[in-house]
Design an enzyme around this catalytic site. Structure first.
Site, PDB file in Angstrom:
ATOM      1  N   TRP A 177      52.903  28.762  35.429  1.00 50.00           N
ATOM      2  CA  TRP A 177      53.826  29.052  36.532  1.00 50.00           C
ATOM      3  C   TRP A 177      53.321  28.324  37.780  1.00 50.00           C
ATOM      4  CZ3 TRP A 177      53.348  33.605  40.255  1.00 50.00           C
ATOM      5  CH2 TRP A 177      54.492  33.719  41.063  1.00 50.00           C
ATOM      6  N   ASP A 258      48.328  37.990  33.426  1.00 50.76           N
ATOM      7  CA  ASP A 258      49.549  38.045  34.205  1.00 50.76           C
ATOM      8  C   ASP A 258      50.639  38.558  33.273  1.00 50.76           C
ATOM      9  OD1 ASP A 258      51.775  37.729  35.710  1.00 50.76           O
ATOM     10  OD2 ASP A 258      51.492  35.603  36.170  1.00 50.76           O
ATOM     11  N   LYS A 294      61.390  41.556  36.292  1.00 53.86           N
ATOM     12  CA  LYS A 294      62.253  41.162  35.182  1.00 53.86           C
ATOM     13  C   LYS A 294      62.613  42.340  34.282  1.00 53.86           C
ATOM     14  CE  LYS A 294      59.760  38.105  36.102  1.00 53.86           C
ATOM     15  NZ  LYS A 294      59.212  37.517  37.337  1.00 53.86           N
TER      16      LYS A 294
HETATM   17  N1  PLA Z   1      53.938  35.456  37.001  1.00 52.11           N
HETATM   18  C1  PLA Z   1      54.744  34.676  36.270  1.00 52.11           C
HETATM   19  C2  PLA Z   1      54.230  34.052  35.030  1.00 52.11           C
HETATM   20  C3  PLA Z   1      56.080  34.476  36.675  1.00 52.11           C
HETATM   21  O1  PLA Z   1      56.860  33.691  35.942  1.00 52.11           O
HETATM   22  C4  PLA Z   1      56.542  35.074  37.864  1.00 52.11           C
HETATM   23  C5  PLA Z   1      57.943  34.860  38.350  1.00 52.11           C
HETATM   24  C6  PLA Z   1      55.644  35.894  38.570  1.00 52.11           C
HETATM   25  C7  PLA Z   1      54.347  36.057  38.109  1.00 52.11           C
HETATM   26  C8  PLA Z   1      55.998  36.591  39.843  1.00 52.11           C
HETATM   27  O2  PLA Z   1      57.050  37.421  39.788  1.00 52.11           O
HETATM   28  P1  PLA Z   1      57.308  38.541  40.882  1.00 52.11           P
HETATM   29  O3  PLA Z   1      56.363  38.325  42.010  1.00 52.11           O
HETATM   30  O4  PLA Z   1      58.715  38.368  41.289  1.00 52.11           O
HETATM   31  O5  PLA Z   1      57.048  39.821  40.169  1.00 52.11           O
HETATM   32  N2  PLA Z   1      58.553  33.633  38.042  1.00 52.11           N
HETATM   33  C9  PLA Z   1      59.966  33.358  38.333  1.00 52.11           C
HETATM   34  C10 PLA Z   1      60.303  33.536  39.785  1.00 52.11           C
HETATM   35  C11 PLA Z   1      60.846  34.310  37.546  1.00 52.11           C
HETATM   36  C12 PLA Z   1      59.437  32.804  40.776  1.00 52.11           C
HETATM   37  O6  PLA Z   1      59.082  31.629  40.582  1.00 52.11           O
HETATM   38  O7  PLA Z   1      59.115  33.445  41.797  1.00 52.11           O
HETATM   39  C13 PLA Z   1      60.242  31.929  37.848  1.00 52.11           C
HETATM   40  O8  PLA Z   1      61.406  31.502  37.918  1.00 52.11           O
HETATM   41  O9  PLA Z   1      59.320  31.263  37.356  1.00 52.11           O
END
Ligand code: PLA
Length: 448
Positions: A177, A258, A294
């Site tokens: 991510w 995570d 989610k």
């Molecule tokens: N960890 C991972 C692996 C994630 O994909 C995301 C969110 C988070 C943590 C953090 O989510 P939160 O803080 O909202 O609980 N990833 C998303 C959104 C869904 C983003 O980038 O913020 C994504 O589209 O990758």
């Protein structure tokens, strides 16, 4: 490649670290400048006139671009946010019911929560990820603090480690991510990568992962995606998790999970927590960041938790006392509403049951989108092997499309996705699958 050697990914991370550190160096410089009465101002007299425009976020910026597009066929497959078959955001029925209960309870007040958040929420969140019969919970060896969704939990955990843990290096999977390296670098950790994904097989590079973790310095922190790896959709099998655990424990590597998608991978909350539970079962220590964005659809409520599993109850309580010192100057204490919704659902047997049904329905719809997209590409005779679309797990498909092909699909088909070729399957519907399949077909047959 050895983790100590400098891969392109590591070089990018070093550049990021320099960039992030550069911001504070530049700040010091400006502080000096402001001593002189005229310097530091631009022609319009602004003290911020020197600022360059920062680029949009690589994921959230996709939504910004999508919102500006006036095409009626536009489609946002960028951010991982669940949509219904009608393409609408979803508030779960069980969340609406919990909110009703909360609103109708006039004894509820809006006082500050404690620094660590809502006690019930913390207890129930630990139970959800570690299991109701977890010895770590029964022995009071877990401390759980409510944080601002998954991101906030990662950041609090990282700040705590940077302050109190003897190793400052964290290994993150390549790819991961996009926010991970930024969160950890800004918290003061030094970020390195380990092999994870094999573009040739579009599967796990298990050998590379074992080699990299095997040569990581003893005690290093390792970031692991508990399930539904983002962006690749590739998870280790349970047998592979057991091997990863054995290797990490033998080297004293500290696991930092995570868990942003519990329930979204298999549709089953316990199954998706197996990776974490394998580590906790051996009595060793670890950190876990949980998000309800989610799996309960509470994206904007910013509700999540950080748990630290310790060797003894005494250590856990001292860890908690130090977590409070991290949180208090950061945001003082967390918001009450989202945590109250989660606690209401988790503690009521019927609501919990109804949640699992709605969660499974979301996971199943995503799986059916995988099949429909795969079928649509097969029927178009789109060149290439697209079986990874049905093999990958969770919210995303890591398509293998390159950034030029993505740009082509955005320009010609108004389809928005991240430039690494990741698409959010949760944003697709039966109605939009043909449009996406047409775009992919055109991109791989026509784009350079
Ligand atoms: N960890 C991972 C692996 C994630 O994909 C995301 C969110 C988070 C943590 C953090 O989510 P939160 O803080 O909202 O609980 N990833 C998303 C959104 C869904 C983003 O980038 O913020 C994504 O589209 O990758």
């Amino acid at each position: 490649m050895q983790p100590g050697s400098c891969s392109p990914a590591d070089r990018r991370l070093s550049a990021l670290a320099r960039h992030l550190q550069g911001s504070s160096a530049a700040m010091d410089h400006r502080t000096t400048l402001s001593a002189s009465p005229t310097s530091g101002f631009d022609a319009a007299g602004s003290v911020f006139g020197h600022l360059a425009r920062a680029p949009e976020d690589p994921i959230l910026g996709v939504t910004v671009a999508y919102n500006k597009d006036r095409s009626p066929v536009k489609l946002n497959l960028g951010v991982g946010a669940y949509r219904t078959e009608e393409g609408k955001p979803l508030v779960l029925n069980v969340v609406r019911r919990a909110e009703h209960t909360l609103v109708n309870d006039s004894s509820r007040v809006k006082e500050y929560l404690p620094i660590v958040g809502l006690a019930d929420f913390n207890k129930l969140s630990a139970k959800l990820i570690f299991g109701a019969d977890s010895p770590a919970i029964q022995e009071n060896r877990v401390t759980t603090v409510q944080c601002l969704s998954g991101t906030g939990s990662l950041r609090v955990g990282a700040e705590f480690l940077a302050k109190h843990y003897h190793q400052r290096t964290i290994y993150i999977p390549m790819p991961t991510w996009g926010n991970h390296p930024k969160v950890f670098t800004l918290a003061g950790l030094s970020v390195k990568t380990y092999h994870y994904y094999d573009p040739a097989t579009r599967g796990l590079n298990f050998q590379g992962l074992l080699e990299d973790l095997g040569s990581a310095p003893s005690g290093a922190i390792v970031l692991l995606h508990a399930c539904a790896h983002n962006p690749t959709g590739v998870d280790p099998t349970l047998g592979q998790w057991a091997q990863i655990r054995q290797l990490m424990r033998s080297k004293g590597l500290l696991p930092f999970f995570d868990s942003a998608y519990q329930g979204f991978a298999s549709g089953n909350l316990d199954e998706d927590a197996q990776s974490v539970r394998i580590f906790v079962a051996d009595g060793g220590e670890c950190l876990v960041a949980q998000s309800y964005a989610k799996n309960m659809g509470l994206y904007g409520e910013r509700v999540g938790a950080l748990s630290i599993v310790c060797k003894t109850a005494d250590v856990a309580s001292r860890v908690e006392s130090q977590l409070k010192l991290v949180i208090r100057p950061m945001y003082s204490n967390p918001p009450i509403h989202g945590a109250s919704i989660v606690a209401t659902i988790l503690k009521d047997r019927n609501m919990f049951h109804d949640w699992t049904i709605e969660l499974k329905a979301m996971a199943d719809r995503i799986i059916s989108m995988r099949q429909q997209l795969f079928d649509a590409l097969s029927s178009r005779g789109t060149p290439g092997d697209w079986s990874h679309i049905i093999k990958q797990i969770g919210m995303f498909t890591f398509t293998g499309l390159n950034s030029e092909q993505v740009a082509f699909m955005t320009k010609e088909y108004h389809i928005y996705m991240t430039s690494d070729g990741r698409i959010s399957m949760a944003g697709l519907s039966s109605r939009t699958v043909p449009h996406l399949a047409d775009a992919i077909h055109a991109a791989v047959t026509r784009a350079v």
